[in-house]
Design a protein around this motif. Structure first.
Motif, PDB file in Angstrom:
ATOM      1  N   UNK A 109      11.625  -9.543  -6.770  1.00  0.00           N
ATOM      2  CA  UNK A 109      11.477 -10.739  -7.602  1.00  0.00           C
ATOM      3  C   UNK A 109      10.037 -10.853  -8.096  1.00  0.00           C
ATOM      4  N   UNK A 110       9.818 -10.823  -9.415  1.00  0.00           N
ATOM      5  CA  UNK A 110       8.454 -10.908  -9.950  1.00  0.00           C
ATOM      6  C   UNK A 110       7.729 -12.159  -9.469  1.00  0.00           C
ATOM      7  N   UNK A 124      18.221 -15.814 -11.011  1.00  0.00           N
ATOM      8  CA  UNK A 124      18.634 -15.492 -12.379  1.00  0.00           C
ATOM      9  C   UNK A 124      17.808 -16.335 -13.336  1.00  0.00           C
ATOM     10  N   UNK A 125      17.791 -15.935 -14.603  1.00  0.00           N
ATOM     11  CA  UNK A 125      16.959 -16.611 -15.600  1.00  0.00           C
ATOM     12  C   UNK A 125      17.803 -17.051 -16.788  1.00  0.00           C
ATOM     13  N   UNK A 289      25.485 -11.817 -12.296  1.00  0.00           N
ATOM     14  CA  UNK A 289      24.926 -12.994 -12.960  1.00  0.00           C
ATOM     15  C   UNK A 289      24.947 -12.817 -14.478  1.00  0.00           C
ATOM     16  N   UNK A 290      24.658 -11.602 -14.924  1.00  0.00           N
ATOM     17  CA  UNK A 290      24.631 -11.324 -16.358  1.00  0.00           C
ATOM     18  C   UNK A 290      26.034 -11.203 -16.940  1.00  0.00           C
ATOM     19  N   UNK A 297      18.806 -11.346 -15.611  1.00  0.00           N
ATOM     20  CA  UNK A 297      18.489 -11.013 -14.226  1.00  0.00           C
ATOM     21  C   UNK A 297      17.060 -11.425 -13.882  1.00  0.00           C
ATOM     22  N   UNK A 298      16.865 -11.862 -12.657  1.00  0.00           N
ATOM     23  CA  UNK A 298      15.511 -12.122 -12.175  1.00  0.00           C
ATOM     24  C   UNK A 298      14.820 -10.809 -11.833  1.00  0.00           C
ATOM     25  N   UNK A 299      15.604  -9.823 -11.414  1.00  0.00           N
ATOM     26  CA  UNK A 299      15.061  -8.513 -11.041  1.00  0.00           C
ATOM     27  C   UNK A 299      14.991  -7.620 -12.277  1.00  0.00           C
ATOM     28  N   UNK A 300      13.797  -7.202 -12.681  1.00  0.00           N
ATOM     29  CA  UNK A 300      13.660  -6.363 -13.877  1.00  0.00           C
ATOM     30  C   UNK A 300      14.449  -5.061 -13.754  1.00  0.00           C
TER      31      UNK A 300
END
Length: 341
Positions: A109-110, A124-125, A289-290, A297-300
């Protein structure tokens, strides 16, 4: 002596049984403000992989936060999942979270999508973007959030209420970047450009722009993605009539918000809760999530599929999401003074 020894043995047995029962607890109690049927598939997959049962309590974010606070040390809640960093901040202010140290979460997670002290993590974003009526054409000044306040767009805007957390968080980000004075000038400029008084939600504002009731609005991306993928022909038609602008691509980037989760201060199943949050950042969960709910996604790099068909990668504002909560109260005051109802 024998009686004392027997008492010690009974106590040891009781302690052993208690420890064993604790170790064998294979459940996690999740209080969630995410009301998406697609999330149930995530819970089932986690249970299948780990044997840990997910006990789900759903509710409004503020109601769940109040409930956990009321339950106190006796709360069965292991973790809270909610939407918008502003709501995570409300739980943080109530001192409900416990810091988590996880190499998996810190790696995946950034930094701008997790609390600096590990109190919560983004899952998630969603981006808050500008939409416009394709038939009417894209207004000349519509590249940035600041353009929404430009007099050139007078009478073009329809918005939802300022009390909505999505708008509060957007203004909170403007406060953090530009200061309260500039943020208030922006809010006043947007109000001056209203085509009507604020009403409805993001979906109804997509429909309003599509129908030509107004020319421009602000919505979260997953509403557009959901409508484009809807089984309703009417919803698909409305979404196809709006053009999308990801603001500030030549500046700080488009404002993003998140769904996030944190472990409760008095979590009875703390390790299970941490394992569940880690699972929710796995590639499989991130793709879900997508693909299931049209969120980023929160994870790149977790998936190459866009949650909004026809859109590419965009530059996002990397302001730490904790600032959205920190500036929340000031944002509400500014909206009130600006007359954004």
């Amino acid at each position: 002596m024998l009686r004392l020894l027997a008492g010690i043995l009974v106590l040891a047995f009781a302690l052993s049984a208690a420890v064993g029962a604790s170790a064998e607890t294979k459940e996690v109690n999740v209080y969630s403000a995410r009301h998406y049927d697609t999330d149930l598939e995530l819970y089932d997959r986690f249970t299948s992989e780990t044997g840990i049962r997910v006990n789900l309590i759903e509710g409004d974010s503020d109601e769940l936060i109040a409930r956990i606070e009321r339950e106190g040390k006796q709360s069965p809640a292991d973790m809270l999942i909610t939407v918008d960093a502003g709501r995570l901040w409300r739980a943080e202010e109530k001192n409900l979270f416990s810091p988590v140290k996880s190499e998996i979460l810190e790696e995946r997670v950034p930094a701008h999508l997790r609390h600096p002290d590990g109190l919560w993590f983004g899952l998630s974003k969603r981006a808050r973007i500008i939409i416009y009526n394709k038939e009417m054409g894209r207004p000349e000044k519509l590249e940035t959030y600041a353009d929404l306040a430009d007099p050139a767009n007078k009478g073009m805007l329809c918005m939802r209420s300022s009390s909505n957390i999505y708008n509060v968080s957007l203004l909170a980000s403007i406060i953090e970047h530009e200061g309260a004075e500039e943020a208030e000038a922006w809010a006043e400029g947007v109000v001056a450009n209203f085509a009507r008084q604020p009403e409805g939600n993001d979906t109804s504002n997509v429909r309003a722009v599509a129908a030509g009731e107004c020319r421009v609005s602000l919505v979260n991306t997953y509403y557009v993605g959901r409508m484009l993928g809807s089984g309703s022909e009417e919803d698909r038609a409305a979404a196809e009539k709006v053009g999308l602008v990801f603001p500030d691509q030549n500046g700080r980037g488009t404002h993003v918000n998140l769904s996030g989760a944190g472990v409760m201060k008095h979590a009875p199943n703390r390790e299970n809760a941490i394992a569940f949050i880690e699972f929710l950042t796995s590639d499989w969960a991130q793709k879900a999530f997508t693909e299931k709910n049209h969120e980023y996604t929160a994870v790149p790099g977790a998936t190459e599929v866009s949650p909004v068909p026809g859109t590419d990668e965009f530059k996002e504002d990397e302001l730490n999401a904790s600032a959205l909560g920190r500036n929340q109260a000031e944002a509400v005051r500014i909206f009130d003074r600006a007359g954004w109802k």
